[in-house]
Design a protein around this motif. Structure first.
Motif, PDB file in Angstrom:
ATOM      1  N   TRP A  67      22.132  -1.345  -4.857  1.00  0.00           N
ATOM      2  CA  TRP A  67      20.683  -1.512  -4.809  1.00  0.00           C
ATOM      3  C   TRP A  67      20.005  -0.203  -4.430  1.00  0.00           C
ATOM      4  CZ3 TRP A  67      18.168  -6.547  -4.758  1.00  0.00           C
ATOM      5  CH2 TRP A  67      19.044  -7.601  -5.011  1.00  0.00           C
ATOM      6  N   VAL A  68      18.740  -0.029  -4.857  1.00  0.00           N
ATOM      7  CA  VAL A  68      17.892   1.011  -4.293  1.00  0.00           C
ATOM      8  C   VAL A  68      17.060   0.319  -3.215  1.00  0.00           C
ATOM      9  CG1 VAL A  68      17.787   2.586  -6.263  1.00  0.00           C
ATOM     10  CG2 VAL A  68      16.138   0.732  -6.106  1.00  0.00           C
ATOM     11  N   VAL A  69      16.905   1.012  -2.082  1.00  0.00           N
ATOM     12  CA  VAL A  69      16.208   0.452  -0.922  1.00  0.00           C
ATOM     13  C   VAL A  69      15.191   1.490  -0.460  1.00  0.00           C
ATOM     14  CG1 VAL A  69      16.522  -0.412   1.426  1.00  0.00           C
ATOM     15  CG2 VAL A  69      18.307  -0.798  -0.281  1.00  0.00           C
ATOM     16  N   TRP A  70      13.967   1.042  -0.153  1.00  0.00           N
ATOM     17  CA  TRP A  70      12.944   1.996   0.262  1.00  0.00           C
ATOM     18  C   TRP A  70      12.128   1.494   1.435  1.00  0.00           C
ATOM     19  CZ3 TRP A  70      12.621  -0.716  -4.351  1.00  0.00           C
ATOM     20  CH2 TRP A  70      11.580  -1.622  -4.462  1.00  0.00           C
ATOM     21  N   THR A  71      11.502   2.487   2.094  1.00  0.00           N
ATOM     22  CA  THR A  71      10.554   2.226   3.171  1.00  0.00           C
ATOM     23  C   THR A  71       9.346   3.110   2.932  1.00  0.00           C
ATOM     24  OG1 THR A  71      12.342   1.756   4.721  1.00  0.00           O
ATOM     25  CG2 THR A  71      10.163   2.229   5.665  1.00  0.00           C
ATOM     26  N   ILE A  72       8.166   2.498   2.930  1.00  0.00           N
ATOM     27  CA  ILE A  72       6.885   3.201   2.771  1.00  0.00           C
ATOM     28  C   ILE A  72       6.095   2.998   4.062  1.00  0.00           C
ATOM     29  CG2 ILE A  72       4.633   3.077   1.598  1.00  0.00           C
ATOM     30  CD1 ILE A  72       6.303   4.014  -0.502  1.00  0.00           C
ATOM     31  N   LYS A  73       5.445   4.056   4.534  1.00  0.00           N
ATOM     32  CA  LYS A  73       4.515   3.913   5.655  1.00  0.00           C
ATOM     33  C   LYS A  73       3.201   4.565   5.243  1.00  0.00           C
ATOM     34  CE  LYS A  73       3.566   4.248  10.453  1.00  0.00           C
ATOM     35  NZ  LYS A  73       4.019   4.508  11.787  1.00  0.00           N
ATOM     36  N   ASN A  74       2.148   3.776   5.213  1.00  0.00           N
ATOM     37  CA  ASN A  74       0.839   4.249   4.765  1.00  0.00           C
ATOM     38  C   ASN A  74       0.205   5.113   5.861  1.00  0.00           C
ATOM     39  OD1 ASN A  74      -1.739   4.666   3.840  1.00  0.00           O
ATOM     40  ND2 ASN A  74      -2.116   2.543   3.305  1.00  0.00           N
ATOM     41  N   SER A  75       0.098   6.416   5.582  1.00  0.00           N
ATOM     42  CA  SER A  75      -0.503   7.338   6.546  1.00  0.00           C
ATOM     43  C   SER A  75      -1.964   7.620   6.222  1.00  0.00           C
ATOM     44  CB  SER A  75       0.290   8.650   6.581  1.00  0.00           C
ATOM     45  OG  SER A  75       0.199   9.300   5.322  1.00  0.00           O
ATOM     46  N   SER A  76      -2.488   6.976   5.197  1.00  0.00           N
ATOM     47  CA  SER A  76      -3.886   7.201   4.815  1.00  0.00           C
ATOM     48  C   SER A  76      -4.789   6.258   5.612  1.00  0.00           C
ATOM     49  CB  SER A  76      -4.092   6.973   3.316  1.00  0.00           C
ATOM     50  OG  SER A  76      -4.119   5.591   3.014  1.00  0.00           O
ATOM     51  N   GLY A  77      -6.062   6.417   5.449  1.00  0.00           N
ATOM     52  CA  GLY A  77      -7.026   5.569   6.139  1.00  0.00           C
ATOM     53  C   GLY A  77      -7.503   4.403   5.304  1.00  0.00           C
ATOM     54  N   GLU A  78      -6.832   4.132   4.166  1.00  0.00           N
ATOM     55  CA  GLU A  78      -7.257   3.029   3.309  1.00  0.00           C
ATOM     56  C   GLU A  78      -6.053   2.259   2.781  1.00  0.00           C
ATOM     57  OE1 GLU A  78      -9.499   4.876   0.206  1.00  0.00           O
ATOM     58  OE2 GLU A  78      -7.817   6.032  -0.522  1.00  0.00           O
ATOM     59  N   LYS A  79      -6.279   0.994   2.450  1.00  0.00           N
ATOM     60  CA  LYS A  79      -5.229   0.168   1.848  1.00  0.00           C
ATOM     61  C   LYS A  79      -4.809   0.839   0.543  1.00  0.00           C
ATOM     62  CE  LYS A  79      -6.292  -3.951   0.315  1.00  0.00           C
ATOM     63  NZ  LYS A  79      -6.548  -5.387   0.168  1.00  0.00           N
ATOM     64  N   SER A  80      -3.493   0.945   0.318  1.00  0.00           N
ATOM     65  CA  SER A  80      -2.994   1.736  -0.808  1.00  0.00           C
ATOM     66  C   SER A  80      -1.931   1.007  -1.615  1.00  0.00           C
ATOM     67  CB  SER A  80      -2.397   3.053  -0.290  1.00  0.00           C
ATOM     68  OG  SER A  80      -3.361   3.826   0.372  1.00  0.00           O
ATOM     69  N   ASP A  81      -1.843   1.389  -2.888  1.00  0.00           N
ATOM     70  CA  ASP A  81      -0.767   0.971  -3.786  1.00  0.00           C
ATOM     71  C   ASP A  81       0.089   2.206  -4.057  1.00  0.00           C
ATOM     72  OD1 ASP A  81      -1.960  -1.540  -4.004  1.00  0.00           O
ATOM     73  OD2 ASP A  81      -2.993  -1.036  -5.864  1.00  0.00           O
ATOM     74  N   TYR A  82       1.392   2.021  -4.139  1.00  0.00           N
ATOM     75  CA  TYR A  82       2.323   3.115  -4.406  1.00  0.00           C
ATOM     76  C   TYR A  82       3.122   2.788  -5.653  1.00  0.00           C
ATOM     77  CZ  TYR A  82       1.382   4.458   0.418  1.00  0.00           C
ATOM     78  OH  TYR A  82       0.762   4.826   1.577  1.00  0.00           O
ATOM     79  N   SER A  83       3.309   3.779  -6.499  1.00  0.00           N
ATOM     80  CA  SER A  83       4.200   3.620  -7.647  1.00  0.00           C
ATOM     81  C   SER A  83       4.998   4.906  -7.782  1.00  0.00           C
ATOM     82  CB  SER A  83       3.418   3.314  -8.932  1.00  0.00           C
ATOM     83  OG  SER A  83       2.580   4.385  -9.272  1.00  0.00           O
ATOM     84  N   TRP A  84       6.260   4.762  -8.119  1.00  0.00           N
ATOM     85  CA  TRP A  84       7.076   5.950  -8.322  1.00  0.00           C
ATOM     86  C   TRP A  84       8.177   5.662  -9.313  1.00  0.00           C
ATOM     87  CZ3 TRP A  84       7.286   2.860  -4.078  1.00  0.00           C
ATOM     88  CH2 TRP A  84       8.520   2.424  -3.615  1.00  0.00           C
ATOM     89  N   GLN A  85       8.649   6.759  -9.915  1.00  0.00           N
ATOM     90  CA  GLN A  85       9.746   6.694 -10.870  1.00  0.00           C
ATOM     91  C   GLN A  85      10.901   7.494 -10.295  1.00  0.00           C
ATOM     92  OE1 GLN A  85       8.009   8.151 -14.503  1.00  0.00           O
ATOM     93  NE2 GLN A  85       6.840   6.287 -14.816  1.00  0.00           N
ATOM     94  N   TRP A  86      12.104   7.075 -10.609  1.00  0.00           N
ATOM     95  CA  TRP A  86      13.291   7.714 -10.061  1.00  0.00           C
ATOM     96  C   TRP A  86      14.395   7.755 -11.096  1.00  0.00           C
ATOM     97  CZ3 TRP A  86      17.677   4.671  -9.962  1.00  0.00           C
ATOM     98  CH2 TRP A  86      17.484   3.294 -10.080  1.00  0.00           C
ATOM     99  N   GLU A  87      15.383   8.588 -10.810  1.00  0.00           N
ATOM    100  CA  GLU A  87      16.576   8.651 -11.641  1.00  0.00           C
ATOM    101  C   GLU A  87      17.784   8.832 -10.734  1.00  0.00           C
ATOM    102  OE1 GLU A  87      16.328  12.023 -14.257  1.00  0.00           O
ATOM    103  OE2 GLU A  87      16.416  13.456 -12.600  1.00  0.00           O
ATOM    104  N   ALA A  88      18.914   8.311 -11.172  1.00  0.00           N
ATOM    105  CA  ALA A  88      20.192   8.506 -10.500  1.00  0.00           C
ATOM    106  C   ALA A  88      21.036   9.383 -11.416  1.00  0.00           C
ATOM    107  CB  ALA A  88      20.882   7.169 -10.256  1.00  0.00           C
ATOM    108  N   VAL A  89      21.502  10.521 -10.887  1.00  0.00           N
ATOM    109  CA  VAL A  89      22.287  11.463 -11.682  1.00  0.00           C
ATOM    110  C   VAL A  89      23.631  11.698 -11.021  1.00  0.00           C
ATOM    111  CG1 VAL A  89      20.274  12.606 -12.698  1.00  0.00           C
ATOM    112  CG2 VAL A  89      21.219  13.467 -10.570  1.00  0.00           C
ATOM    113  N   ASP A  90      24.644  11.993 -11.848  1.00  0.00           N
ATOM    114  CA  ASP A  90      25.966  12.294 -11.304  1.00  0.00           C
ATOM    115  C   ASP A  90      26.041  13.780 -10.962  1.00  0.00           C
ATOM    116  OD1 ASP A  90      26.457  13.666 -13.707  1.00  0.00           O
ATOM    117  OD2 ASP A  90      27.806  12.133 -14.494  1.00  0.00           O
ATOM    118  N   ALA A  91      27.197  14.213 -10.477  1.00  0.00           N
ATOM    119  CA  ALA A  91      27.373  15.599 -10.037  1.00  0.00           C
ATOM    120  C   ALA A  91      27.153  16.596 -11.171  1.00  0.00           C
ATOM    121  CB  ALA A  91      28.757  15.781  -9.429  1.00  0.00           C
ATOM    122  N   GLY A  92      27.370  16.185 -12.402  1.00  0.00           N
ATOM    123  CA  GLY A  92      27.166  17.059 -13.555  1.00  0.00           C
ATOM    124  C   GLY A  92      25.731  17.070 -14.064  1.00  0.00           C
TER     125      GLY A  92
END
Length: 139
Positions: A67-92
């Protein structure tokens, strides 16, 4: 007229700013930004709100369960939405998997945790990269 439109587009791009589209390693739970001696610490970017993003190997009896597991902590002064893209790569550097995550309605100062299953067969030698990260105001 075309010149005016081009100028308006350039002004809007500069005013709004770009998103973080660089491919960089995912943050670790222990990584903390530091300033060089004699240098002021830079203000945290929205990317710093992604406290951790890691792989969690829950495999048992030779059945892959990663699984991918994440923790977000909103440091802004407003309610926020977060979106991100990721990739898993091998040593090569070969991309083995990629995905998108979304965390919504995170209040100022609030911490949100989430997880998602992957199709990875192992975590050995796998590196997670964040390829895009955005925080937007939530309404």
């Amino acid at each position: 007229m075309a010149a005016v439109i081009v100028i308006l587009v350039v002004v809007l791009v500069v005013a709004v700013g770009g998103s973080d589209d660089s491919t960089t390693p995912a943050p670790s739970a222990t990584a903390t930004p530091t300033a060089s001696p004699g240098q002021a610490k830079k203000p945290a970017s929205e990317r710093a709100d992604l406290i951790s993003f890691r792989l969690d190997d829950r495999s048992t009896a030779d059945i892959a369960d990663i699984w991918v597991v994440w923790t977000i902590k909103n440091s802004s002064g407003e309610k926020s939405d977060y979106s991100w893209q990721w990739e898993a790569v091998d040593a090569g550097g070969t991309r083995l998997e990629n995905g998108s995550e979304l965390e919504t309605d995170v209040k100022p100062g609030q911490t949100a945790r989430g997880e998602g299953i992957t199709t990875l067969k192992s975590v050995k030698g796998i590196k997670l990269n964040i390829t895009r990260f955005d925080r937007t105001a939530s309404y």
